[in-house]
Design an enzyme around this catalytic site. Sequence first.
Site, PDB file in Angstrom:
ATOM      1  N   ARG A 160       0.821  -1.219   0.000  1.00 43.98           N
ATOM      2  CA  ARG A 160       0.000   0.000   0.000  1.00 43.98           C
ATOM      3  C   ARG A 160       0.853   1.266   0.000  1.00 43.98           C
ATOM      4  NH1 ARG A 160      -2.150  -3.620  -1.159  1.00 43.98           N
ATOM      5  NH2 ARG A 160      -3.996  -4.646  -0.360  1.00 43.98           N
ATOM      6  N   SER A 239     -11.364  -0.032   3.236  1.00 44.60           N
ATOM      7  CA  SER A 239     -10.588  -0.339   4.442  1.00 44.60           C
ATOM      8  C   SER A 239      -9.960   0.940   4.975  1.00 44.60           C
ATOM      9  CB  SER A 239      -9.495  -1.362   4.121  1.00 44.60           C
ATOM     10  OG  SER A 239     -10.065  -2.568   3.671  1.00 44.60           O
ATOM     11  N   GLU A 343      -5.458   4.300   6.162  1.00 43.05           N
ATOM     12  CA  GLU A 343      -5.135   4.118   4.746  1.00 43.05           C
ATOM     13  C   GLU A 343      -5.514   5.348   3.916  1.00 43.05           C
ATOM     14  OE1 GLU A 343      -6.153   0.900   1.225  1.00 43.05           O
ATOM     15  OE2 GLU A 343      -5.879   0.195   3.269  1.00 43.05           O
TER      16      GLU A 343
END
EC number: 1.3.1.98
Length: 351
Positions: A160, A239, A343
Amino acid sequence: MQELHDAPLAPLTTFRLGGPATRLVTATTDAEVIAAVREADDTGTPLLLIGGGSNLVIGDKGFDGTALHIATRGFSLDGTTLELAAGEIWTDAVARTVEAGLAGVECLAGIPGSAGATPIQNVGAYGQEVSATITEVTAYDRRSRETVALSNADCAFSYRHSRFKADPERYVVLRVRFELEDAGGLSAPLRYAETARALGVEAGDRVPLTAARETVLKLRAGKGMVLDSEDHDTWSAGSFFTNPILTDEQFAAFRSRVAERLGDAVEPPAFPAGDGRVKTSAAWLIDKAGFTKGYGTGPARISTKHTLALTNRGEATTEDLLALAREVVAGVHDAFGVTLVNEPVTVGVSL
């Protein structure tokens, strides 16, 4: 280019949160994108880039500067080579690659947002990451003031993360090139156990591309991860927290905390992450710390379908959302000594 002043930004985000921008510019060509960026840089105006808005948490006061909505379009397929304009809608692009019989991104179906955001976050789900198929990213370099081509290695992809995320003020993604696979209508080898189970096959097997895509869409929908304007469980950024990656020493300490809280028989999720590190599950941590599905009584709550998604139930403010996020982070840390990291990108606010 379309230009608006004191323009609301909430409608451009999947959270439907955030105050207005002083100025909102919508660009539909690479030249317009570059012109808007150069103008902001030349005048010292703060610049906010918006694609699909699926990874943004914008403060209630909005953005004092120019918000640039990248709405470029372009889908080019040459054999197994795919090139997408940054503003292409990602879910539509995935559907078209499956229709063309090409494998490599089929398990990334249903992820909201634009193609240009995929290399920034190294978007991944259900056993696939875009870093496995991206070969080149064309971007405008705000430092050198020129258009550059970055290879896969240049992008410095990790979990990520990427070069673009590490230096968010430097590059503006214009186009992304992928190298897909013609496997005779079959998917790439399935690498995610849940997907394989749902399809009744073993991990590593291939299945028809359409079956892989449809199964992922069903799995995502069951967790509120496919956009639906009528379903508040999808008014989220997907998420909200990344899965923590711990050193072996940190994981051992975490494991001890799990035993103290939940008993010696409980083993926390653990996945090898290379270099003496272990990845565990943020969703598991949140749930076991007492933040179950549907947690909350205010206008911002945990999704009723998935503990990783924080949602706007319709009347929330960004501060409502952040209060919930801070409560979850503090609760998980108190319970297990692990600090969750958000995130989505925050604008004008922080946890």
